[in-house]
Design a protein around this motif. Structure first.
Motif, PDB file in Angstrom:
ATOM      1  N   CYS A  90       0.874  -1.182   0.000  1.00 47.73           N
ATOM      2  CA  CYS A  90       0.000   0.000   0.000  1.00 47.73           C
ATOM      3  C   CYS A  90       0.901   1.218   0.000  1.00 47.73           C
ATOM      4  CB  CYS A  90      -0.873   0.056   1.259  1.00 47.73           C
ATOM      5  SG  CYS A  90      -2.259  -1.061   1.259  1.00 47.73           S
ATOM      6  N   ASP A  91       0.440   2.322  -0.552  1.00 43.62           N
ATOM      7  CA  ASP A  91       1.208   3.558  -0.419  1.00 43.62           C
ATOM      8  C   ASP A  91       0.275   4.751  -0.359  1.00 43.62           C
ATOM      9  OD1 ASP A  91       0.500   4.043  -3.119  1.00 43.62           O
ATOM     10  OD2 ASP A  91       2.370   3.179  -3.854  1.00 43.62           O
ATOM     11  N   GLY A  92       0.824   5.870   0.104  1.00 44.28           N
ATOM     12  CA  GLY A  92       0.001   7.070   0.206  1.00 44.28           C
ATOM     13  C   GLY A  92       0.708   8.170   0.977  1.00 44.28           C
ATOM     14  N   CYS A  93      -0.026   9.265   1.178  1.00 43.61           N
ATOM     15  CA  CYS A  93       0.507  10.403   1.944  1.00 43.61           C
ATOM     16  C   CYS A  93       0.387  10.134   3.439  1.00 43.61           C
ATOM     17  CB  CYS A  93      -0.286  11.668   1.609  1.00 43.61           C
ATOM     18  SG  CYS A  93      -0.312  12.064  -0.155  1.00 43.61           S
ATOM     19  N   TYR A  94      -0.743   9.544   3.845  1.00 44.43           N
ATOM     20  CA  TYR A  94      -1.033   9.277   5.250  1.00 44.43           C
ATOM     21  C   TYR A  94      -0.822  10.530   6.092  1.00 44.43           C
ATOM     22  CZ  TYR A  94      -1.030   4.591   3.418  1.00 44.43           C
ATOM     23  OH  TYR A  94      -1.316   3.484   2.655  1.00 44.43           O
ATOM     24  N   ASP A  95      -1.435  11.610   5.623  1.00 41.79           N
ATOM     25  CA  ASP A  95      -1.350  12.886   6.325  1.00 41.79           C
ATOM     26  C   ASP A  95      -2.518  12.979   7.296  1.00 41.79           C
ATOM     27  OD1 ASP A  95      -0.393  15.376   6.973  1.00 41.79           O
ATOM     28  OD2 ASP A  95      -1.385  16.406   5.311  1.00 41.79           O
ATOM     29  N   MET A  96      -2.282  13.424   8.502  1.00 42.47           N
ATOM     30  CA  MET A  96      -3.314  13.433   9.539  1.00 42.47           C
ATOM     31  C   MET A  96      -3.970  12.053   9.583  1.00 42.47           C
ATOM     32  SD  MET A  96      -5.186  17.145   9.263  1.00 42.47           S
ATOM     33  CE  MET A  96      -6.487  16.619  10.374  1.00 42.47           C
ATOM     34  N   VAL A  97      -3.167  11.042   9.864  1.00 44.95           N
ATOM     35  CA  VAL A  97      -3.622   9.654   9.810  1.00 44.95           C
ATOM     36  C   VAL A  97      -4.912   9.488  10.614  1.00 44.95           C
ATOM     37  CG1 VAL A  97      -3.026   7.252  10.313  1.00 44.95           C
ATOM     38  CG2 VAL A  97      -1.257   8.835   9.553  1.00 44.95           C
ATOM     39  N   HIS A  98      -5.953   8.970   9.966  1.00 50.60           N
ATOM     40  CA  HIS A  98      -7.256   8.799  10.616  1.00 50.60           C
ATOM     41  C   HIS A  98      -7.759   7.374  10.400  1.00 50.60           C
ATOM     42  CE1 HIS A  98      -8.707   9.237   6.526  1.00 50.60           C
ATOM     43  NE2 HIS A  98      -8.172  10.441   6.450  1.00 50.60           N
ATOM     44  N   PHE A  99      -8.945   7.064  10.925  1.00 54.63           N
ATOM     45  CA  PHE A  99      -9.423   5.689  10.869  1.00 54.63           C
ATOM     46  C   PHE A  99      -9.749   5.242   9.446  1.00 54.63           C
ATOM     47  CE2 PHE A  99     -13.212   8.261  11.365  1.00 54.63           C
ATOM     48  CZ  PHE A  99     -14.127   7.664  10.510  1.00 54.63           C
ATOM     49  N   GLU A 125      -7.140  25.560   1.961  1.00 62.47           N
ATOM     50  CA  GLU A 125      -8.373  25.758   1.191  1.00 62.47           C
ATOM     51  C   GLU A 125      -8.111  25.596  -0.295  1.00 62.47           C
ATOM     52  OE1 GLU A 125      -9.801  29.587   2.509  1.00 62.47           O
ATOM     53  OE2 GLU A 125     -11.223  28.654   3.888  1.00 62.47           O
ATOM     54  N   GLU A 126      -6.983  26.147  -0.750  1.00 63.89           N
ATOM     55  CA  GLU A 126      -6.623  26.022  -2.163  1.00 63.89           C
ATOM     56  C   GLU A 126      -6.307  24.569  -2.499  1.00 63.89           C
ATOM     57  OE1 GLU A 126      -5.759  27.373  -6.107  1.00 63.89           O
ATOM     58  OE2 GLU A 126      -7.015  28.049  -4.443  1.00 63.89           O
ATOM     59  N   ARG A 127      -5.627  23.884  -1.589  1.00 62.78           N
ATOM     60  CA  ARG A 127      -5.323  22.467  -1.795  1.00 62.78           C
ATOM     61  C   ARG A 127      -6.613  21.662  -1.936  1.00 62.78           C
ATOM     62  NH1 ARG A 127      -2.651  18.381   2.650  1.00 62.78           N
ATOM     63  NH2 ARG A 127      -4.808  18.261   3.347  1.00 62.78           N
ATOM     64  N   ILE A 184       4.449  15.245  -2.007  1.00 61.00           N
ATOM     65  CA  ILE A 184       3.055  15.588  -1.690  1.00 61.00           C
ATOM     66  C   ILE A 184       2.769  17.037  -2.061  1.00 61.00           C
ATOM     67  CG2 ILE A 184       1.347  15.831   0.157  1.00 61.00           C
ATOM     68  CD1 ILE A 184       2.836  13.531   1.600  1.00 61.00           C
ATOM     69  N   THR A 185       3.694  17.930  -1.722  1.00 55.04           N
ATOM     70  CA  THR A 185       3.514  19.356  -2.029  1.00 55.04           C
ATOM     71  C   THR A 185       3.408  19.578  -3.526  1.00 55.04           C
ATOM     72  OG1 THR A 185       4.745  19.951  -0.034  1.00 55.04           O
ATOM     73  CG2 THR A 185       4.507  21.664  -1.707  1.00 55.04           C
ATOM     74  N   MET A 186       4.204  18.852  -4.292  1.00 56.89           N
ATOM     75  CA  MET A 186       4.194  19.011  -5.744  1.00 56.89           C
ATOM     76  C   MET A 186       2.882  18.526  -6.373  1.00 56.89           C
ATOM     77  SD  MET A 186       6.998  17.714  -8.535  1.00 56.89           S
ATOM     78  CE  MET A 186       6.745  15.955  -8.299  1.00 56.89           C
ATOM     79  N   HIS A 187       2.375  17.387  -5.899  1.00 62.53           N
ATOM     80  CA  HIS A 187       1.207  16.781  -6.537  1.00 62.53           C
ATOM     81  C   HIS A 187      -0.123  17.168  -5.909  1.00 62.53           C
ATOM     82  CE1 HIS A 187       3.539  14.232  -9.214  1.00 62.53           C
ATOM     83  NE2 HIS A 187       4.320  13.922  -8.191  1.00 62.53           N
ATOM     84  N   LYS A 188      -0.095  17.542  -4.627  1.00 59.72           N
ATOM     85  CA  LYS A 188      -1.356  17.671  -3.900  1.00 59.72           C
ATOM     86  C   LYS A 188      -1.476  18.969  -3.115  1.00 59.72           C
ATOM     87  CE  LYS A 188      -4.071  14.319  -1.233  1.00 59.72           C
ATOM     88  NZ  LYS A 188      -3.965  13.057  -0.477  1.00 59.72           N
ATOM     89  N   GLY A 189      -0.343  19.517  -2.687  1.00 59.40           N
ATOM     90  CA  GLY A 189      -0.360  20.681  -1.802  1.00 59.40           C
ATOM     91  C   GLY A 189       0.328  20.326  -0.505  1.00 59.40           C
ATOM     92  N   PRO A 190       0.580  21.306   0.366  1.00 55.48           N
ATOM     93  CA  PRO A 190       1.388  21.070   1.575  1.00 55.48           C
ATOM     94  C   PRO A 190       0.738  20.093   2.552  1.00 55.48           C
ATOM     95  CG  PRO A 190       0.308  23.203   1.686  1.00 55.48           C
ATOM     96  CD  PRO A 190       0.075  22.679   0.300  1.00 55.48           C
ATOM     97  N   PRO A 191       1.508  19.101   3.052  1.00 60.14           N
ATOM     98  CA  PRO A 191       0.948  18.205   4.073  1.00 60.14           C
ATOM     99  C   PRO A 191       0.853  18.910   5.429  1.00 60.14           C
ATOM    100  CG  PRO A 191       3.248  17.664   3.697  1.00 60.14           C
ATOM    101  CD  PRO A 191       2.898  18.753   2.709  1.00 60.14           C
ATOM    102  N   VAL A 192      -0.042  18.447   6.274  1.00 62.69           N
ATOM    103  CA  VAL A 192      -0.203  19.008   7.617  1.00 62.69           C
ATOM    104  C   VAL A 192       0.938  18.519   8.518  1.00 62.69           C
ATOM    105  CG1 VAL A 192      -1.704  19.093   9.648  1.00 62.69           C
ATOM    106  CG2 VAL A 192      -2.701  19.175   7.346  1.00 62.69           C
ATOM    107  N   PHE A 193       1.271  17.220   8.406  1.00 66.03           N
ATOM    108  CA  PHE A 193       2.347  16.632   9.199  1.00 66.03           C
ATOM    109  C   PHE A 193       3.585  16.432   8.335  1.00 66.03           C
ATOM    110  CE2 PHE A 193      -1.227  15.165  11.858  1.00 66.03           C
ATOM    111  CZ  PHE A 193      -0.744  15.559  13.095  1.00 66.03           C
ATOM    112  N   ASN A 194       4.756  16.579   8.933  1.00 70.12           N
ATOM    113  CA  ASN A 194       5.971  16.337   8.152  1.00 70.12           C
ATOM    114  C   ASN A 194       6.198  14.835   7.988  1.00 70.12           C
ATOM    115  OD1 ASN A 194       7.743  15.252  10.264  1.00 70.12           O
ATOM    116  ND2 ASN A 194       7.818  17.340  11.084  1.00 70.12           N
ATOM    117  N   GLU A 195       7.119  14.494   7.098  1.00 61.38           N
ATOM    118  CA  GLU A 195       7.301  13.084   6.738  1.00 61.38           C
ATOM    119  C   GLU A 195       7.730  12.216   7.922  1.00 61.38           C
ATOM    120  OE1 GLU A 195      11.563  13.477   4.444  1.00 61.38           O
ATOM    121  OE2 GLU A 195       9.803  14.450   3.593  1.00 61.38           O
ATOM    122  N   GLU A 196       8.581  12.739   8.810  1.00 61.08           N
ATOM    123  CA  GLU A 196       9.011  11.944   9.962  1.00 61.08           C
ATOM    124  C   GLU A 196       7.827  11.604  10.871  1.00 61.08           C
ATOM    125  OE1 GLU A 196      11.883  10.514  10.330  1.00 61.08           O
ATOM    126  OE2 GLU A 196      12.658  11.457   8.507  1.00 61.08           O
TER     127      GLU A 196
END
Length: 363
Positions: A7-16, A336-338, A42-54
């Motif tokens: 599986c792969d993804g951004c997993y930003d603000m990981v939720h249920f 909002e723009e994202r 993520i920033t290039m394709h989708k916009g800035p993530p809320v959480f950093n990669e670490e």
């Protein structure tokens, strides 16, 4: 070696919703490898993530169904990636993910027959949760007769831009059921030899600060119970439109983590002797955040303190839900723009899909 699933993804603000897709993917094989994209991609394709990669790597690694995390996985899933990690096939939800130029990120593995789909969890997405914060809505909360209810229920459209009509992002209709909770549950009772640790709180928008705290608390025993306060109780001590996630969304979010053994849904605000005896609790923990008194002005931890069971845990992480929301609101226009761009791309893709289906029928 068994069947290895990718599986792969951004997993930003990981939720249920993320956790549920990983649960379904793990059920399709024996070993689950999860690739997590970098902040730059993520920033290039989708916009800035809320959480950093670490932070995102750490959150995904702690989910109970994940066996291995690949850091910095490519945004477009390739056969080379699957082969490199000995993965038999790739699994993704039945929504759509696209690159900045509108290309399906899974087109290569789909063409090669190494792609399987799982059901997307309706009613939750990072976009949706950001929308709730930006609109300061309370419609998602369970109140009155619904405060403790575990039943089917539709919430309102909580997208940050109600004018969009994306079938994946612009709709919120999470249907909490007892069977969904059982799917997330460990279904294991504490053994007589277990040392039971109890913590309670909102655990709203489950984040890296919560995870650090719960893992530290678990070190004080062998079985961790998390008590979750109902939406009106959380709103009383946090104010504004908290909690951002309702009681059932918070239940599933907490249950997804390996360190959590059990959840008490709608736990009493004050920790009583009866409750500690019922669960055979040895240790009661709270973090470094201030504790609000109960309705009568009492200390909610008075009883465990009296019994010498109370411990203050320093997780070493100062992130709170309020600070997380501040982080998002400080970049409100970026998000909002994202959201607007993401939904517009999804709408265009969905309309193209519907048109192709109509053409097939007419030909």
């Amino acid at each position: 070696m068994g069947v290895r699933v990718w599986c792969d993804g951004c997993y930003d603000m990981v939720h249920f919703g993320h956790a549920n897709s990983l649960r379904q993917a793990k059920a399709m094989g024996d070993y689950l490898v999860v690739g997590v994209h970098t902040d730059e991609e993520i920033t290039m394709h989708k916009g800035p993530p809320v959480f950093n990669e670490e932070e995102r790597y750490r959150m995904v690694r702690a989910i109970k169904w994940v066996d291995e995390v690949v850091e910095g996985a490519p945004y477009v899933t390739t056969l080379e990636t699957l082969d490199k990690y000995n993965s038999d096939f790739c699994v993704h939800g039945d929504d759509i993910t696209m690159t900045a130029d509108g290309t399906d990120t899974y087109h290569i593995v789909k063409s090669a027959g190494r792609y399987k789909e799982c059901k997307r969890t309706q009613g939750v997405s990072t976009t949706n949760l950001v929308g709730r914060m930006l609109m300061l809505t309370k419609e998602h909360q369970q109140r009155g007769d619904m405060e403790y209810a575990v039943d089917r229920r539709c919430s309102q459209d909580m997208s940050s831009d109600a004018s969009t009509k994306s079938p994946w992002t612009g709709v919120s209709q999470f249907l909490p059921t007892t069977s969904k909770i059982l799917q997330f549950s460990n279904r294991t009772e504490p053994k007589k030899t277990d040392k039971v640790v109890y913590v309670a709180g909102a655990f709203d928008l489950f984040h890296i600060g919560h995870l650090d705290f719960l893992e530290k608390a678990k070190e004080l025993g062998t079985y961790l119970i998390v008590g979750l306060h109902t939406d009106p109780v959380v709103n009383r001590y946090k104010g504004f439109n908290y909690p951002i996630m309702n009681i059932h969304e918070r239940t599933l979010s907490v249950l997804a983590y390996r360190c959590v053994d059990e959840v008490v849904i709608g736990a009493p605000y004050s920790v009583t002797k009866e409750m500690m005896d019922h669960f055979n609790v040895s240790v009661v923990c709270h973090g470094q955040t201030p504790v609000s008194p109960d309705l009568g002005g009492e200390d909610p931890y008075a009883e465990p303190k009296k019994e010498g069971k109370f411990v203050t845990v320093d997780s070493g992480n100062m992130l709170t839900t309020e600070k997380l929301v501040e982080r998002i609101l400080a970049r409100r226009f970026d998000y909002e723009e994202r959201n607007r761009k993401k939904e517009a791309k999804e709408v265009a893709a969905y309309e193209a899909f519907v048109k192709s289906q109509q053409n097939e029928k007419s030909s």
